[in-house]
Scaffold this motif. Sequence first.
Motif, mmCIF file in Angstrom:
data_model
loop_
_atom_site.group_PDB
_atom_site.id
_atom_site.type_symbol
_atom_site.label_atom_id
_atom_site.label_comp_id
_atom_site.label_asym_id
_atom_site.label_seq_id
_atom_site.Cartn_x
_atom_site.Cartn_y
_atom_site.Cartn_z
ATOM 1 N N LEU A 111 0.865 -1.188 0.000
ATOM 2 C CA LEU A 111 0.000 0.000 0.000
ATOM 3 C C LEU A 111 0.900 1.236 0.000
ATOM 4 N N ASP A 151 0.733 4.223 -1.165
ATOM 5 C CA ASP A 151 0.208 5.584 -0.965
ATOM 6 C C ASP A 151 -0.203 5.856 0.481
ATOM 7 N N ILE A 152 -0.091 4.836 1.327
ATOM 8 C CA ILE A 152 -0.511 5.000 2.727
ATOM 9 C C ILE A 152 0.710 4.811 3.620
ATOM 10 N N ASP A 209 -3.099 9.546 6.370
ATOM 11 C CA ASP A 209 -3.540 9.108 5.036
ATOM 12 C C ASP A 209 -4.787 8.227 5.082
ATOM 13 N N ASN A 233 -7.984 8.455 6.378
ATOM 14 C CA ASN A 233 -9.320 8.957 6.017
ATOM 15 C C ASN A 233 -9.507 9.052 4.506
ATOM 16 N N GLU A 234 -8.452 9.465 3.821
ATOM 17 C CA GLU A 234 -8.519 9.612 2.372
ATOM 18 C C GLU A 234 -8.768 8.271 1.678
ATOM 19 N N HIS A 235 -8.344 7.193 2.343
ATOM 20 C CA HIS A 235 -8.462 5.863 1.735
ATOM 21 C C HIS A 235 -9.353 4.939 2.574
ATOM 22 N N LYS A 236 -10.264 5.495 3.341
ATOM 23 C CA LYS A 236 -11.061 4.691 4.274
ATOM 24 C C LYS A 236 -11.880 3.617 3.576
ATOM 25 N N GLU A 237 -12.296 3.878 2.304
ATOM 26 C CA GLU A 237 -13.104 2.886 1.585
ATOM 27 C C GLU A 237 -12.313 1.598 1.352
ATOM 28 N N LEU A 238 -10.998 1.742 1.219
ATOM 29 C CA LEU A 238 -10.160 0.550 1.017
ATOM 30 C C LEU A 238 -10.292 -0.419 2.191
ATOM 31 N N PRO A 254 -6.084 -4.613 0.986
ATOM 32 C CA PRO A 254 -5.708 -3.648 2.028
ATOM 33 C C PRO A 254 -6.198 -4.085 3.408
#
Length: 297
Positions: free
Chosen positions: A135, A137-138, A143, A145-150, A202
């Motif tokens: 991962l 980008d994390i 980081d 919250n920006e990718h919480k859907e993952l 993820p």
Amino acid sequence: MSKWKKGLSFILVLLVVAVFTACGSTSEETNSGQSDAEVNNQDITIGQINWAENIAVTNMWKAILEDKGYNVELKVLNMGATMKALESGNLDASLEIWLPVQDAIYLEKFQDTVNFSESTWFDNAKVGLVVPTYLEDINSVEDLNEHKELFNGEIVGFDPGAGTMEVTEQLIKDYNLDLELVPSSEPAMLSQIGKAIENEEPIVAPLWSPHSIFSNYDLKFLEDPQNTFGGVEKIHHATRHGFEEDYSEVSEWFNNWKMDDQQIGQLIDYVESAEDPLDGAKKWIEENQELVDEWVK
């Protein structure tokens, strides 16, 4: 009544008195023996938490102490129950207290009723949220919250009530994370991490080092700019009040105990690969006898 009957009665009375006297003497001797046995009691009860490194070190000390003639019982408890058992005297020792951050809540609550050691047996521990290295980008908690859907809005947790779980809840507040910490158990959490990595999916979870999982999977700690998890953690032990007086020798051994990353990592591997954790611990002791001798000198 005839003289011979009176004589017989007198003899019977003497016999009865003699029997009761003998019984009383035997009872006193038995009680005295029990008292001596209690004074020389060699039984030690150590709390065990179902974490990889805790299972490893509790079985290691069980093997060491039993080789020295002690009878050691391991009681499986969670962290909160462990502290209460130390406070009540139902437990003699707990071998894993992370300070200054992870178990600070227990130090604050029980510092007057439980002995927390000044000595440490591991001085380079680390705690934080981890993700698989793929991962890319994390890299920071910021980081997430920006990718919480993952992550389906979840942080995969372990035992409720553990100090690290409490700190993770605080972390969620500090960073205003839109994720929920889902408790389970350490084995369940590790299983989920393994399945996610196997499928290159993820996942985010609170973890700590030393831990054998880092030798099995490529994981990275997320940066924690607010330092909620703290920096370097040190691992202490705790005992019930009176333990040092009752077991001065063992207390000294616990204070002499020191391990590094390689030593604890190898111990965990041996314990986890053995059918019986105690057998794995004994194998490690055989290969590290000089180190153990330094602790119990």
